[in-house]
Design a protein around this motif. Structure first.
Motif, PDB file in Angstrom:
ATOM      1  N   ARG A  54      -0.179 143.200  22.235  1.00  0.00           N
ATOM      2  CA  ARG A  54       0.365 141.842  22.213  1.00  0.00           C
ATOM      3  C   ARG A  54      -0.751 140.804  22.306  1.00  0.00           C
ATOM      4  O   ARG A  54      -0.747 139.799  21.607  1.00  0.00           O
ATOM      5  N   THR A  56      -3.797 141.206  21.284  1.00  0.00           N
ATOM      6  CA  THR A  56      -4.495 141.233  20.003  1.00  0.00           C
ATOM      7  C   THR A  56      -3.740 140.408  18.961  1.00  0.00           C
ATOM      8  O   THR A  56      -4.341 139.599  18.241  1.00  0.00           O
ATOM      9  N   TRP A  57      -2.425 140.581  18.895  1.00  0.00           N
ATOM     10  CA  TRP A  57      -1.621 139.827  17.932  1.00  0.00           C
ATOM     11  C   TRP A  57      -1.648 138.340  18.249  1.00  0.00           C
ATOM     12  O   TRP A  57      -1.713 137.506  17.336  1.00  0.00           O
ATOM     13  N   ALA A  58      -1.615 137.995  19.527  1.00  0.00           N
ATOM     14  CA  ALA A  58      -1.664 136.574  19.907  1.00  0.00           C
ATOM     15  C   ALA A  58      -2.992 135.964  19.476  1.00  0.00           C
ATOM     16  O   ALA A  58      -3.029 134.830  18.974  1.00  0.00           O
ATOM     17  N   LEU A  60      -4.879 136.962  16.970  1.00  0.00           N
ATOM     18  CA  LEU A  60      -4.877 136.863  15.525  1.00  0.00           C
ATOM     19  C   LEU A  60      -4.029 135.695  15.036  1.00  0.00           C
ATOM     20  O   LEU A  60      -4.395 135.000  14.080  1.00  0.00           O
ATOM     21  N   GLU A  61      -2.908 135.443  15.695  1.00  0.00           N
ATOM     22  CA  GLU A  61      -2.058 134.318  15.308  1.00  0.00           C
ATOM     23  C   GLU A  61      -2.755 132.984  15.546  1.00  0.00           C
ATOM     24  O   GLU A  61      -2.566 132.035  14.792  1.00  0.00           O
ATOM     25  N   GLU A  62      -3.565 132.923  16.581  1.00  0.00           N
ATOM     26  CA  GLU A  62      -4.307 131.681  16.862  1.00  0.00           C
ATOM     27  C   GLU A  62      -5.337 131.394  15.773  1.00  0.00           C
ATOM     28  O   GLU A  62      -5.662 130.253  15.496  1.00  0.00           O
ATOM     29  N   GLN A  64      -4.962 132.082  12.598  1.00  0.00           N
ATOM     30  CA  GLN A  64      -4.316 131.748  11.332  1.00  0.00           C
ATOM     31  C   GLN A  64      -4.217 130.240  11.150  1.00  0.00           C
ATOM     32  O   GLN A  64      -3.953 129.511  12.093  1.00  0.00           O
ATOM     33  N   ALA A  66      -2.495 126.772  10.249  1.00  0.00           N
ATOM     34  CA  ALA A  66      -1.104 126.330  10.445  1.00  0.00           C
ATOM     35  C   ALA A  66      -0.432 125.923   9.187  1.00  0.00           C
ATOM     36  O   ALA A  66      -0.725 125.734   8.137  1.00  0.00           O
TER      37      ALA A  66
END
Length: 66
Positions: A54, A56-58, A60-62, A64, A66
């Protein structure tokens, strides 16, 4: 009532069948405790892995746009 409870609580370990049953019950309970301890460790490991995933995914989302 007290006599019934005392009769239930006391155990005559000189009776081999009673001692065998008691020993078997203790073995069964120890095995169950071991199984539960192993389950707790497995679940803790899985929880740690999921928490790391979780994070790691958080991260990676940061990254990206917007």
């Amino acid at each position: 009532m007290a006599k019934a409870l005392l009769g239930y609580m006391s155990s005559d370990l000189r009776d081999p069948s009673r001692a065998d049953r008691l020993a078997a019950e203790v073995r069964r309970l120890r095995d169950r405790v071991g199984d539960l301890e192993a389950l707790v460790l497995r679940l803790q490991d899985e929880n740690d892995r999921l928490t790391a995933d979780r994070a790691t995914w958080a991260a990676l989302e940061e990254m990206q746009p917007a």
